[in-house]
Design a protein around this motif. Sequence first.
Motif, PDB file in Angstrom:
ATOM      1  N   MET A  94      -2.643 -31.247 -26.400  1.00 32.66           N
ATOM      2  CA  MET A  94      -4.068 -31.595 -26.372  1.00 32.66           C
ATOM      3  C   MET A  94      -4.481 -32.178 -25.020  1.00 32.66           C
ATOM      4  N   VAL A  95      -3.717 -33.141 -24.516  1.00 35.58           N
ATOM      5  CA  VAL A  95      -4.091 -33.809 -23.262  1.00 35.58           C
ATOM      6  C   VAL A  95      -3.930 -32.877 -22.065  1.00 35.58           C
ATOM      7  N   TYR A 119      -9.513 -25.257 -28.976  1.00 35.11           N
ATOM      8  CA  TYR A 119     -10.776 -25.900 -29.377  1.00 35.11           C
ATOM      9  C   TYR A 119     -11.819 -24.897 -29.849  1.00 35.11           C
ATOM     10  N   GLU A 123       0.314 -34.352 -28.845  1.00 34.30           N
ATOM     11  CA  GLU A 123      -0.449 -35.089 -27.839  1.00 34.30           C
ATOM     12  C   GLU A 123      -0.398 -34.373 -26.491  1.00 34.30           C
ATOM     13  N   LYS A 126      -8.011 -38.079 -24.405  1.00 31.81           N
ATOM     14  CA  LYS A 126      -8.587 -38.319 -25.727  1.00 31.81           C
ATOM     15  C   LYS A 126      -9.623 -39.430 -25.610  1.00 31.81           C
ATOM     16  N   PRO A 179     -10.210 -32.510 -35.211  1.00 29.49           N
ATOM     17  CA  PRO A 179     -10.525 -32.589 -33.782  1.00 29.49           C
ATOM     18  C   PRO A 179     -11.958 -32.171 -33.490  1.00 29.49           C
ATOM     19  N   TRP A 220     -12.257 -35.179 -25.880  1.00 28.72           N
ATOM     20  CA  TRP A 220     -12.095 -34.828 -27.295  1.00 28.72           C
ATOM     21  C   TRP A 220     -11.693 -36.067 -28.078  1.00 28.72           C
ATOM     22  N   ASP A 221     -11.839 -35.990 -29.388  1.00 26.77           N
ATOM     23  CA  ASP A 221     -11.454 -37.116 -30.245  1.00 26.77           C
ATOM     24  C   ASP A 221     -11.154 -36.591 -31.643  1.00 26.77           C
ATOM     25  N   THR A 237      -3.647 -32.498 -37.235  1.00 22.77           N
ATOM     26  CA  THR A 237      -5.058 -32.289 -37.597  1.00 22.77           C
ATOM     27  C   THR A 237      -5.254 -31.185 -38.637  1.00 22.77           C
TER      28      THR A 237
END
Length: 404
Positions: free
Chosen positions: A214-215, A284, A211, A221, A232, A225-226, A278
């Motif tokens: 990503m954040v 990304y 987390e 989120k 992802p 992104w989701d 994921t």
Amino acid sequence: MTFGPEIRWDLYQKLGSPQIKTLDDYLTVLKQMQQLSPKSDSGKPTYGFSLWSDWDGSGSMNVGSITALYGYGTGDGFNKADLILTKADEAKWQGLLDDDGYYLKGVKFFFDANKMGLLDPDSLTQKFSDVSNKYKDGQILFAQFPWVSSNYNTTEHTSAGKGFAFVPFGDEKMSSVGFKPQGGTWYWSIGAKTKYPERVMQFLNWLYTPEGVMVSSYGPKGLIWDIKDGKPTLTDFGYKAITNSVNMPDEYGGGLYKDGVNQINNATISKSMINPETGEPYDYTMWTSYLNHNPDPVTKSWRDAMGALTVRDYVVKNNQVAVAPEYSSSEAPAEQPADIKQKNSEVGKVIKEYSWKLMFAKDDNEFNSLKQQLITKAKGLGYDDVVKWQVDKYEKTVGAALKK
């Protein structure tokens, strides 16, 4: 991928995508590309290659990038001080001045390019910033590094079908560095006067979680992104934010997206590692969803022609990459004795000086004469002693590990 080679894909296709079996085959192809596109966007002359010297160490860094296409490099980087090249994934080495070695092959390659009018004459005096601007303008047709060609591969160019793409030669085996499981040499620390060190530790720990990566990398989120079907993806807003830096919604504080991204000049784990939640990398640009999201004409054409989604996919599938496994030792790196250090420095300066003279020699006779001068001078300054010392250390450490 750290290395190329990448060439102007649009021009290459106009030529009928001729087969490139050996490194020297690029010269013929680039000459034809230069004739197809003799002027840049601003009307300046185009060249196959443009080099710079401000990153040089013992020898030319740009020549070193050519040795990397055969899986060879110096132990501490092409802009540092080793006088030997080592194979990424095998216990093999070459001296920079070996007559049949890849370093002198790279020097000869650029010399041949210069004879054909493919080498930018400014290479002798310019810096990397000058070269970057030339790529932006479309003056250069070959890229030793993919991060250099990105200067040209703007949305404006690629949407018009113009851009660089990876085109390997037949016997290429690109050098690549593997992960360092024990970490790098950049550190995080907590100040001695920190009032709540346990809260700082909680924050640092979070930065290393899926987390947190990503954040801290991309933002909230659900907004940027989701996760869809366990994978992802950028949201519609996320695509706009990352490519055009739009204003954030008021509930997130407003302001430009780019002004809110992580400004910490340090990293946690490599973004190309797999996110366990994921099954895809954290980066990304490596997500399947991103790779398949409206690819530009250059990317789509390259994928259709090469039968691969990415360069990494291509080189792995075609066995054209040599990955150096991470080497670690409990022993401190060996310090060069004073006499070896002195000889290494003096020899390195001579190799660097003569590499440039050789690349810009006026004809074959001068090239051969300068090459002999280089070897005589380097050996007179202790080249063989330095190589012997470096080889001895290599064979006892990395070489021994690779043999196992």
